[in-house]
Design an enzyme around this catalytic site. Structure first.
Site, PDB file in Angstrom:
ATOM      1  N   GLU A  84     -12.367   3.572   6.153  1.00 43.16           N
ATOM      2  CA  GLU A  84     -12.454   3.142   7.491  1.00 43.16           C
ATOM      3  C   GLU A  84     -13.578   3.210   8.381  1.00 43.16           C
ATOM      4  O   GLU A  84     -13.926   2.432   9.206  1.00 43.16           O
ATOM      5  CB  GLU A  84     -11.332   3.767   8.306  1.00 43.16           C
ATOM      6  CG  GLU A  84     -10.019   3.194   7.595  1.00 43.16           C
ATOM      7  CD  GLU A  84      -8.791   4.341   8.189  1.00 43.16           C
ATOM      8  OE1 GLU A  84      -8.945   5.398   7.808  1.00 43.16           O
ATOM      9  OE2 GLU A  84      -8.097   3.839   8.752  1.00 43.16           O
ATOM     10  N   ALA A 103      -5.577   5.480   5.945  1.00 44.65           N
ATOM     11  CA  ALA A 103      -6.319   6.430   6.691  1.00 44.65           C
ATOM     12  C   ALA A 103      -7.408   7.021   5.904  1.00 44.65           C
ATOM     13  O   ALA A 103      -7.816   8.138   5.808  1.00 44.65           O
ATOM     14  CB  ALA A 103      -5.415   7.763   6.887  1.00 44.65           C
ATOM     15  N   PHE A 130      -5.784  -3.661   3.623  1.00 47.76           N
ATOM     16  CA  PHE A 130      -6.597  -3.362   4.960  1.00 47.76           C
ATOM     17  C   PHE A 130      -5.726  -2.891   5.766  1.00 47.76           C
ATOM     18  O   PHE A 130      -5.799  -2.895   7.217  1.00 47.76           O
ATOM     19  CB  PHE A 130      -7.465  -4.760   5.523  1.00 47.76           C
ATOM     20  CG  PHE A 130      -8.139  -5.460   4.295  1.00 47.76           C
ATOM     21  CD1 PHE A 130      -9.338  -4.803   4.131  1.00 47.76           C
ATOM     22  CD2 PHE A 130      -7.556  -6.740   4.089  1.00 47.76           C
ATOM     23  CE1 PHE A 130     -10.068  -5.617   2.952  1.00 47.76           C
ATOM     24  CE2 PHE A 130      -8.457  -7.408   3.125  1.00 47.76           C
ATOM     25  CZ  PHE A 130      -9.775  -6.761   2.596  1.00 47.76           C
ATOM     26  N   GLN A 164       0.808  -1.362  -0.183  1.00 47.09           N
ATOM     27  CA  GLN A 164      -0.148  -0.127   0.063  1.00 47.09           C
ATOM     28  C   GLN A 164       0.878   1.236   0.079  1.00 47.09           C
ATOM     29  O   GLN A 164       0.357   2.175  -0.110  1.00 47.09           O
ATOM     30  CB  GLN A 164      -0.889   0.129   1.350  1.00 47.09           C
ATOM     31  CG  GLN A 164      -1.930  -1.192   1.279  1.00 47.09           C
ATOM     32  CD  GLN A 164      -2.610  -1.252   2.468  1.00 47.09           C
ATOM     33  OE1 GLN A 164      -2.496  -2.180   3.423  1.00 47.09           O
ATOM     34  NE2 GLN A 164      -3.350  -0.132   3.017  1.00 47.09           N
ATOM     35  N   ARG A 170      -4.380   7.482  17.544  1.00 45.48           N
ATOM     36  CA  ARG A 170      -5.602   7.386  16.978  1.00 45.48           C
ATOM     37  C   ARG A 170      -6.662   6.730  17.641  1.00 45.48           C
ATOM     38  O   ARG A 170      -7.807   7.051  17.804  1.00 45.48           O
ATOM     39  CB  ARG A 170      -5.483   6.894  15.576  1.00 45.48           C
ATOM     40  CG  ARG A 170      -6.859   7.089  14.811  1.00 45.48           C
ATOM     41  CD  ARG A 170      -6.751   6.658  13.333  1.00 45.48           C
ATOM     42  NE  ARG A 170      -6.496   7.598  12.489  1.00 45.48           N
ATOM     43  CZ  ARG A 170      -7.029   8.514  11.660  1.00 45.48           C
ATOM     44  NH1 ARG A 170      -8.228   8.681  11.682  1.00 45.48           N
ATOM     45  NH2 ARG A 170      -6.388   9.523  11.040  1.00 45.48           N
ATOM     46  N   THR A 182      -2.849  11.769  10.962  1.00 42.87           N
ATOM     47  CA  THR A 182      -2.476  12.643  11.879  1.00 42.87           C
ATOM     48  C   THR A 182      -0.840  12.961  11.832  1.00 42.87           C
ATOM     49  O   THR A 182      -0.362  14.024  12.131  1.00 42.87           O
ATOM     50  CB  THR A 182      -2.579  12.040  13.400  1.00 42.87           C
ATOM     51  OG1 THR A 182      -1.749  10.793  13.221  1.00 42.87           O
ATOM     52  CG2 THR A 182      -3.906  11.914  13.525  1.00 42.87           C
ATOM     53  N   ARG A 198      -6.964  -1.128   9.007  1.00 35.94           N
ATOM     54  CA  ARG A 198      -8.553  -0.191   9.093  1.00 35.94           C
ATOM     55  C   ARG A 198      -8.983   0.345  10.228  1.00 35.94           C
ATOM     56  O   ARG A 198      -9.543  -0.509  10.984  1.00 35.94           O
ATOM     57  CB  ARG A 198      -9.419  -1.373   8.254  1.00 35.94           C
ATOM     58  CG  ARG A 198     -10.837  -0.619   7.638  1.00 35.94           C
ATOM     59  CD  ARG A 198     -11.644  -1.677   7.024  1.00 35.94           C
ATOM     60  NE  ARG A 198     -12.565  -1.146   5.856  1.00 35.94           N
ATOM     61  CZ  ARG A 198     -13.071  -1.832   5.127  1.00 35.94           C
ATOM     62  NH1 ARG A 198     -12.923  -3.046   5.060  1.00 35.94           N
ATOM     63  NH2 ARG A 198     -13.912  -1.268   3.969  1.00 35.94           N
TER      64      ARG A 198
END
Lengths: 494, 785
Positions: free
Chosen positions: B728, B526, B243, B212, B325, B457, B357
């Protein structure tokens, strides 16, 4: 000795015949398709028959009728494919090259996201589409039990299966239907009844000509691995890299596929698959429906056999508890000699069965239930379908005219090193009235019979508690109380 | 030019806000979509396999690989000494994650060496022949054990605070404390990890990686090879699911394949077996949440003090931002007047946990929802009432624990709409009546909301690039920095481009993502893929359009506003030209028909040290009502019905967005129900294959499953065509399933005792919760007598 002898196998791959020799006994269909044939549409997801990404259709002749079944190519050995028709995703579109009804419905309903499970899903739904013109939601879910999808949540895939059923399979829209007659002719020609022996650097593969030939070959090669459906042996190879040669394949032997069903009971040849056994078994023992469709996924049930489930002696196999509760017997054969023993006596201890070297399981006989006997089978697993039992329980109780318990056979899997009865709990029932109080006493007595293990499937406490509670479920059900969750209740009754 | 121009077709096919199938759907269903393992291998390709530790924590006293080297087909065996550059693939920059372990092993299954052989089967068999001696060290597998053993944290913990939590707790009329265990989750992408490295000239190498995050793989491969990024090209056409499991976890496989390929000057492919993939790669973090809440008789929360401790595994990986998070989402939709949230990212002797995810958000939100549930049962009220009492509101009740003001709150409308459309109140009453007379089967229902913050973030990740070429024939080639893993990113970005150029979607082709075309990309993670890359693609299109408009205005002597892109045509003054003809003309006039687009999210900033800022550009909202049945004899259950109402803003593609919601829901339901990670006392993960690790099946999906988008929703921020991210947020909707199971359990004690059902709620956990409440109810009965 068989009348004729071949040193190669032959089968149809999609639209062409294949002849193979010199291959290793543990060569998987999936590796052969992907590596040797470069047919990469079929995927490897898990290499243990649980995810279904490698699903292909295998057509075989059964008394002149050609049926296509889904199987897991990852744990199916090439040697077992003699005289079959292997159909991969590359051959599932329409004869004119357009998308098949299933494929088009998958596109229209957004049934693929990452697409990796999709060829396997299409193969499973294609098998359903060919065999069931009006599938219910339960049928669709059953056809998909052996296919994992991590992206879609399955909703669009089920919708696609419903949509595909609006198109009837025909010569115009399906290559398998179009080729039906020629495939039958070819497979008939291929099935010449010869013994097949394949030698390779990695050992020998045998395909006996018939059951007598099997007895001869095994007698001469008592260290051979007998492979029926390969749903267990397949993993010895893919996961444990065990050497299994020499191998004797028996899945093709008509002599082991006999099913007899009459008022005295059911007899299954050792090579009868779960799928093939389903009709007779559930007709004789409707309560078996509860677990039968929860053994593996559809692909595993199409390959796996009751005989194999018994012969491998697993403490968590799903068929031994009900078969023991029903007082089934197993017939073993070595050369020309046969012996029959009660199934419960076959399981000696963990990893040890009463099977001599060179002896193989030939058949299983299950006596019919008395008309007024109480019988039930329950399976507890983390996930309802396609999971291995944390616990399997089968209860078989008969009572007399006064309502006193005459006989009780309570058999459990997952509670000990072997599938095993519960003598203390049974004793607590015998001679007592079939009542709530009696069940409470027997329930408590069960703690004397087993000291289950804790593992990733369940803790010891949970195994014991749910085993005890299943006795309550059984009692309540014999009183006619509805006490279970049914996903498709109307169908379960039908 | 005097005749009236013909009218163009009213609409393009496949523009923004239309339902379109995934761009590879046709290839998926015919088996012709190629994943890396399906690609033709270069002549002489070799195959790698990894040798793993079989100790959870130990010194390696000897590593005897002679038998491995002498096995059939083996060409080379690599250890840490063969890493030409840095033996490090730590994405956090903490230098705590080796390519191959040396000296010590820190978890059971840590890669120690790599075998390279002529075939994969040979490499795999050879890897089993290693003789390794260890000196065992004490190990700690879970959070509590790690704390007890005094293990360090893998990264700096975070604290979010607002108000005076101690005073708030002390002054609150009511107070309760508790803890919750939340299990982890394996990604179970259907395509396992894979890398194929093809050596090039000098120090060059091309790596096909199931990742990814191609740019990070590029950086890690260069670093491990001891070279620079311009020598490494990383490519990926598609993944069979990601994922989050392929955000950082691809680095190791890519680095080893590249090292072997350069050393042997042959292509090398590395693909672990499913079991090894599950053992070697990180998962969703398990959490233990301790909470202390002060509230009043109405259920309103006055103060919350909570600690979120996570099983991070042996290295930092992404555990810092993941645990951050979790804190960012512990508030979910609720205003906490006084609050203190702290994280404890604990080191453990397990595989290093990673992105999945929701990225910690689900665990944080679940902890927050547990608090709501506790208050509801303590007060004997429907948890939905407690939720409503605590929803974020207007000024004075709109600031999060991280001091961002919630400006786009639509949760009340979502919940009200769903409560009505699902007939929640009627059904809840029916269920309570049913439970009164049902001895064995009990039912439960719950409505839970979701508010999920959108943006990385790490503010600098909120940037993206795209490369658009328009060819002379009018066909368009699009690349962007995002990766396709099934979510339909390529389809959505192509729709954006189609809309910009006003051409049919099939005019546009997207090819493999490659670091050679779009550099310095962020992970496709994200939920940001479409937001970022869609904007970058639109920007590229606008650059080309600006040039085209200027060219046409000049050539035809008309004002620029008379050059208009209409469906598959360009209107130039009064003339309507087919798009392809117009482009050909522009080419002949030497107009540059290629552009690199760029985008960065505006208005966001975050100061971790002070715990203040605006980390999120906006929030996505949703809610779900779930109804379940449980068997109180065995703990077995089923999900009877689910209704979802979700906010995707102005959806770019409602069909794909619904797919994300349904799929996310079932995946989240798996996390909370049947998916259980189980380690034995030796620190071995024993659930490392689908035979032991149970993700949902078709027959587990909600029996009735109604999923709707909030049609009225629109992003108040200037996102790509006012859409919202959707990857997500839906993952947290099935918290309603867990809570409905809890309600069914709670019926045992007349809904007066909190069921405290931990996750995953396996049948075993449900039955044990039933037993706990039965015992409490019996005690209660006894004490009354």
């Amino acid at each position: 000795m068989a009348q004729s002898h071949r040193t190669f196998i032959r089968f149809l791959l999609n639209d062409r015949p294949v002849e193979l020799s010199g291959f290793a006994p543990d060569l998987s269909l999936l590796d052969w398709l992907r590596i040797n044939q470069r047919l990469t549409g079929t995927k490897e997801g898990c290499a243990e028959g649980d995810c279904g990404a490698c699903t292909v259709l295998v057509g075989r002749l059964d008394n002149g009728i050609l049926t296509y079944e889904t199987i897991n190519a990852c744990i199916r050995f090439v040697g077992s494919l003699d005289a079959t028709h292997v159909v991969t995703i590359e051959h599932l579109n329409r004869p004119d090259g357009a998308l098949s009804a299933v494929q088009q419905a998958m596109v229209d309903n957004h049934g693929s996201q990452c697409g990796f499970c999709t060829p396997g899903i299409v193969a499973s739904l294609h098998g359903l589409w060919l065999s069931d013109p009006e599938p219910t939601e339960a049928d669709i879910e059953r056809a998909l039990q052996g296919n994992l999808c991590r992206c879609t949540g399955y909703e669009p895939i089920v919708k696609a299966a419903v949509a595909a059923a609006k198109t009837i399979p025909s010569e115009d829209n399906d290559r398998l239907v179009a080729g039906y007659a020629t495939t039958i002719a070819t497979l008939t020609d291929f099935a010449d009844g010869a013994r097949v022996t394949i030698d390779s650097e990695r050992g020998t593969t045998f395909l006996p000509a018939d059951v007598d030939d099997l007895a001869d070959i095994y007698d001469a090669n008592p260290d051979a691995t007998i492979v029926a459906g390969s749903t267990d042996v397949g993993l010895w190879v893919t996961k444990h890299m065990r050497e299994i040669a020499p191998v004797i394949f028996i899945g093709h032997l008509a002599g082991l596929q006999q099913i007899s069903f009459d008022e005295t009971g059911v007899t299954l040849g050792a090579g009868v698959s779960y799928t093939a056994a389903r009709g007779a078994l559930i007709a004789a023992f409707p309560q078996m429906a509860e677990i039968w469709d929860r053994i593996g996924g559809e692909q595993v049930r199409n390959m796996g056999t009751v005989g194999g489930n018994i012969a491998n002696g697993s403490p968590i196999g799903d068929t031994p508890p009900p078969l023991i509760a029903l007082d089934a017997s197993v017939t073993l054969r070595k050369g020309k000699a046969r012996r029959t023993l009660p199934l419960e006596a076959f399981f000696i201890e963990y990893g040890k069965q009463d099977r001599q070297q060179g002896e193989f399981v030939e058949s299983i006989a299950i006596p019919a239930l008395d008309e007024d006997a109480f019988f039930a089978v329950y399976k507890i697993s983390k996930r309802r379908d396609e999971d291995i039992s944390a616990l399997c329980a089968a209860f078989h109780v008969t009572t007399d005219a006064q309502g006193l318990v005459v006989s009780a056979r309570l058999a459990f899997g997952g509670m000990a090193g072997t599938p095993k009865r519960a003598p203390t709990a049974e004793a607590a029932l015998i001679g007592q009235p079939w009542s709530w109080d009696t069940i409470q006493i027997a329930r408590a007595a069960l703690a004397e019979d087993f000291q289950p293990l804790s593992d990733w499937r369940a803790s010891a406490d949970y195994r014991m508690l749910s085993a005890q509670n299943l006795m309550i479920r059984f009692f309540l059900e014999t009183c006619g109380a509805p006490v279970r969750i049914e996903r498709h209740p109307a169908l379960a009754e039908a | 030019m005097d005749a009236p121009a013909p009218r163009s077709k009213a609409e393009i096919s496949g523009g923004a806000h239309t339902k379109r199938e995934h761009d590879s759907a046709h290839k998926h269903v015919t088996g012709s979509a190629d994943y890396i393992d399906d690609m033709p291998e270069p002549a002489g390709t070799l195959h790698g396999y990894l040798g793993l530790s079989d100790r959870a924590h130990a010194k390696i006293t000897s590593l005897d690989l002679d038998a491995v080297r002498s096995a059939d087909g083996v060409i080379a065996v690599l250890t840490a000494e063969d890493v030409p550059g840095a033996n490090d693939i730590s994405p956090s920059g903490r230098n705590d994650e080796p390519v191959l372990a040396t000296g010590k092993v820190l978890f059971h299954g840590q890669p120690l060496f790599a075998v390279i052989a002529e075939s994969r089967d040979q490499a795999r068999r050879a890897a089993k022949r290693a003789i390794i001696s260890y000196e065992d060290l004490p190990h700690a597998i879970d959070v509590r054990a790690a704390m007890d053993a005094g293990y360090r944290m893998v990264t700096e913990p975070m604290k979010l605070a607002r108000g005076d939590v101690d005073a708030g707790l002390a002054a609150a009329p009511l107070r309760l404390k508790g803890d919750m265990r939340i299990g982890g989750q394996d990604h179970f992408y259907l395509e396992g990890h894979i890398a194929m490295a093809i050596p090039g000239e000098d120090d060059e190498v091309t790596v096909w990686s199931s990742t990814q995050h191609p740019s990070e793989v590029q950086h890690m491969v260069a670093n491990a090879l001891g070279t620079v990024s311009n020598a490494v090209t990383v490519q990926v056409r598609r993944m069979g699911g990601g994922f989050g499991g392929k955000e950082t976890q691809s680095n190791q496989f890519a680095a080893i394949a590249a090292i072997a390929a350069k050393k042997l000057n042959r292509a090398v492919k590395l693909r672990p077996d499913r079991d090894d993939d599950m053992i070697i790669t990180g998962k969703r973090h398990d959490f233990v949440v301790d909470y202390d809440v002060g509230y009043d008789e109405t259920g309103r929360i006055h103060a919350l003090d909570a600690c979120f401790a996570a099983r991070c595994g042996f290295s930092s990986d992404l555990s810092g931002p993941v645990t951050d998070r979790a804190l960012f989402h512990a508030d979910n939709c609720y205003f906490y007047e006084n609050v203190r949230l702290v994280s404890k990212p604990m080191m453990t002797n397990t595989v290093s946990n990673t992105a999945f995810r929701g990225f910690g958000g689900p665990q944080g939100m679940l902890g927050g929802e547990r608090v709501i549930e506790e208050i509801a049962y303590a007060l004997g009220r429907d948890p939905l009432e407690i939720r409503k009492v605590n929803f974020y509101g207007g000024p004075g009740r709109d600031v999060t624990p991280y001091h961002q003001t919630v400006e786009d709150n639509i949760i009340e409308r979502i919940v009200d709409d769903l409560e009505t459309s699902s007939e929640y109140q009627t059904r809840r009453a029916e269920i309570i009546a049913f439970n009164q007379t049902s001895p064995v089967v009990r039912r439960g229902i719950a409505l839970t909301p979701v508010k999920f913050g959108i943006s990385f973030t790490a503010t600098w990740f909120n940037q993206a690039g795209a490369l658009v070429h328009v060819y002379q024939d009018g066909s368009i080639h699009l690349n962007h920095g995002g990766t396709e893993m099934g979510q339909g990113l390529n389809t959505k970005v192509a729709q954006v481009l189609a809309e910009e150029f006003q051409v049919d979607l099939d005019t546009i082709r997207i090819t493999a993502t490659t670091t050679g075309k779009v550099p310095n990309t962020s992970a496709t993670a994200a939920s940001s893929g479409t937001d970022l890359n869609g904007m970058a693609a639109a920007n590229a299109a606008q650059q080309i359009k600006t040039r085209l408009i200027a060219f046409a205005a000049e050539k035809f002597h008309i004002p620029e506003d008379q050059v208009v892109f209409e469906p598959n045509h360009v209107r130039v003054g009064n003339e309507l030209m087919p798009f392809g003809d117009f482009i050909k003309l522009a080419y002949l006039e030497r107009v540059q028909l290629s552009a690199a687009g760029f985008y960065k999210t505006p208005d966001i900033h975050w100061d971790r040290a002070s715990g203040k800022g605006r980390p999120f550009y906006y929030y996505a909202y949703g809610a779900a009502v779930s109804e379940v049945s449980i068997d109180t004899l065995t703990g077995e259950y089923q999900v009877d019905r689910v209704d979802v109402l979700h906010d995707a803003g102005r959806s770019l593609n409602p069909a794909l967005d619904i797919g994300q919601i349904e799929g996310g829901f079932v995946q989240g339901m798996g996390w909370l129900t049947t998916e259980e990670l189980w380690w034995d006392d030796k620190g071995r993960l024993r659930t490392h294959a689908p035979s032991t690790y149970k993700i949902p099946l078709a027959s587990d999906r909600p029996k009735i499953f109604n999923v709707k988008l909030a049609e009225w929703a629109e992003n108040r921020e200037l996102t790509i065509r006012r859409s919202k991210a959707v990857g997500e947020p839906p993952f947290m909707l099935p918290i309603s399933v867990l809570e409905a199971l809890g309600m069914a359990v709670a019926s045992i004690a007349d809904y007066q005792v909190s069921p405290r059902l931990d996750a995953p709620a396996t049948p075993e956990r449900v039955l044990m919760a039933v037993e706990r409440l039965k015992a409490l109810a019996a005690d209660d009965e006894t004490s009354r007598i």
